[in-house]
Design a protein around this motif. Structure first.
Motif, PDB file in Angstrom:
ATOM      1  N   PHE A   1       7.541 -11.317 -22.060  1.00 30.92           N
ATOM      2  CA  PHE A   1       8.992 -11.164 -21.963  1.00 30.92           C
ATOM      3  C   PHE A   1       9.354  -9.687 -21.999  1.00 30.92           C
ATOM      4  O   PHE A   1       8.829  -8.937 -22.815  1.00 30.92           O
TER       5      PHE A   1
ATOM      6  N   SER B   1      15.091 -13.838 -15.644  1.00 29.07           N
ATOM      7  CA  SER B   1      16.219 -14.263 -16.479  1.00 29.07           C
ATOM      8  C   SER B   1      16.642 -15.683 -16.145  1.00 29.07           C
ATOM      9  O   SER B   1      16.979 -16.472 -17.038  1.00 29.07           O
TER      10      SER B   1
ATOM     11  N   HIS C   1      14.254 -18.024 -17.833  1.00 28.09           N
ATOM     12  CA  HIS C   1      14.588 -18.151 -19.254  1.00 28.09           C
ATOM     13  C   HIS C   1      15.741 -19.129 -19.435  1.00 28.09           C
ATOM     14  O   HIS C   1      15.734 -19.982 -20.334  1.00 28.09           O
TER      15      HIS C   1
ATOM     16  N   HIS D   1      14.619 -17.142 -25.931  1.00 28.45           N
ATOM     17  CA  HIS D   1      14.918 -17.092 -24.490  1.00 28.45           C
ATOM     18  C   HIS D   1      16.246 -16.388 -24.236  1.00 28.45           C
ATOM     19  O   HIS D   1      16.374 -15.595 -23.304  1.00 28.45           O
TER      20      HIS D   1
END
Lengths: 235, 217
Positions: free
Chosen positions: B18, B52, B55, B87
């Motif tokens: 991440f 993104s 996530h 997340h």
């Protein structure tokens, strides 16, 4: 700091070449404009726009410019004395320097507006310090930026696309708006005797004796009011 | 219900790095030479946005699982709540990285208007994204309006970046420019000729690179 010192030398050069250092009694518009510019350059936030002062200076520049233009026109067609030529030269130099001050004053303010556009627009006390043209500029600039950022933020997942809030939430604060750092340290020249002054409300016991011509270095936030009262100038 | 084995595929999908792409994007602009604008890294920017979105899909799936199991979000187990939070923070981090990238580049694009004028040099324009080119045009127009005589302050603000010393400057012509009309009359800017010109007339040409200011000794 090295760069700023160099610029300050230029300012001193300018002032001394404009004539003997003016006392409070002969406070000309040009010296007021110079102080307004220096204050603006040193302060972390935007200061109130000196509308009347700028208007007077612009009018004076315009009239002086036509004097110089007609002097030059007559000099090229007929005879002129050395004294007239010298005077024209001096007027022209002064015009250049005053125009520099105006340009620099406008520029410094525009850049402050750009760096904190949304903050400036949303804080009524700050917005009130802008000229009408600057208010228009701030609004249009913020819109142009929003459109540009939006080209990328628009692709982000739902709720994450705002440039004002990290995650869009009704009635939540705008947590993505940068504001100027009022705790930046500045140098001040004290212009009025103020005696013992309590500067820091978090430290009321610790007062400072402020006398005319004192130079202090202090957090901007603590002398903000004194600056508004015209009791200090920044340097 | 989800067994330990079911969570293993998520790890092998490479979701454990991440924020690495976001950091890479920030490094791209941070390590570039100040005053230059490197080519817009469209590939990496898209990758950060796509990450993104992934996530976000994980968040929705986790919420869905919790609600399918009959629980409300407030009653979610700490592990599930933590997963959603991680997340969510990952998306915020990516958003921040994207904005750092865009913002720094935008700052440099603004600088162009003040240094070069309204004409975007082709070499620079190639490095900008479509949106950045559009931003430059709109920003340049804003500045023009503010500077203009009608609806503006009536003063060219790009002149005099430093306090003026003399009102005439000695300049040498670097590029053949032809004849121009000045306050003193017609001047022929032939290559390598030296002229004494009014500072405010010479300045824009100096900025463009047509003239070179000769220093007084």
């Amino acid at each position: 700091l090295g760069t700023r010192a160099f610029q300050m030398d230029e300012e001193e050069d300018l002032a001394s070449q404009l004539g003997p250092r003016t006392s409070q009694v002969h406070d000309t518009d040009v010296s007021k404009l110079k102080r307004a510019f220096v204050n603006e350059k040193c302060a972390p936030e935007i200061l109130p726009f000196e509308f009347d002062l700028v208007q007077r200076v612009v009018a004076a520049v315009d009239s002086r410019e036509s004097v110089v233009a007609s002097a030059r026109a007559s000099a090229s067609t007929g005879p002129s004395s050395a004294a007239d030529d010298l005077q024209t030269h001096v007027f022209q130099s002064e015009l250049n320097r005053v125009r520099f001050l105006l340009r620099a004053y406008y520029r410094t303010r525009l850049f402050k507006i750009e760096n904190h556009a949304v903050w400036t627009l949303k804080e009524p006390a700050v917005l009130a310090r802008l000229s009408t043209l600057e208010k228009e500029y701030a609004t249009n600039y913020a819109n142009v930026v929003e459109e540009h950022f939006g080209s990328v933020l628009g692709q982000m997942p739902e709720g994450y696309g705002s440039m004002l809030q990290q995650i869009e939430e009704q009635d939540a604060a705008w947590d993505m708006v940068p504001e100027p750092n009022l705790d930046k340290h500045v140098f001040c020249l004290v212009k009025q005797d103020r005696g013992d002054v309590m500067l820091d409300p978090d430290d009321p016991e610790n007062t400072m004796d402020l006398e005319r011509n004192d130079i202090i270095m202090i957090r901007y936030r603590l002398i903000k009011t004194l600056l508004e009262d015209n009791a200090v100038d920044l340097m | 219900r989800p067994s330990p084995r079911q969570s293993a595929p998520a790890r092998s999908r490479g979701m454990s790095n991440f924020g690495v792409k976001g950091a890479s994007l920030v490094t791209d602009i941070a390590q570039s030479e100040k005053g230059t604008i490197p080519p817009y890294n469209d590939e990496l920017a898209r990758a950060v946005v796509d990450e993104s979105q992934e996530h976000h899909r994980s968040i929705l799936r986790l919420i869905g699982d919790i609600q399918a199991a009959g629980a409300s979000l407030d009653e979610a187990k700490p592990d599930d709540a933590a997963a959603i939070l991680v997340h969510h923070q990952a998306v915020l981090r990516n958003k921040r990285a994207l904005l750092v990238y865009l913002n720094e580049r935008m700052r440099r694009v603004r600088q162009l208007r003040w240094e070069v004028g309204t004409g975007l040099p082709e070499a620079v324009g190639e490095n900008l994204s479509h949106s950045e080119r559009s931003f430059f045009t709109q920003y340049a127009a804003l500045v023009n309006k503010y500077q203009g005589r009608r609806g503006g302050v009536g003063l060219n603000l790009t002149l005099d970046p430093a306090p003026p010393r003399d009102h005439k400057v000695q300049v040498r012509v670097l590029e053949e420019y032809g004849e121009i009309v000045t306050k003193d009359g017609v001047v022929d800017l032939a290559k390598n000729t030296v002229h004494l010109m009014w500072r405010d007339e010479a300045q824009p040409l100096i900025a463009e690179g047509v003239l070179e200011k000769l220093d007084d000794h």
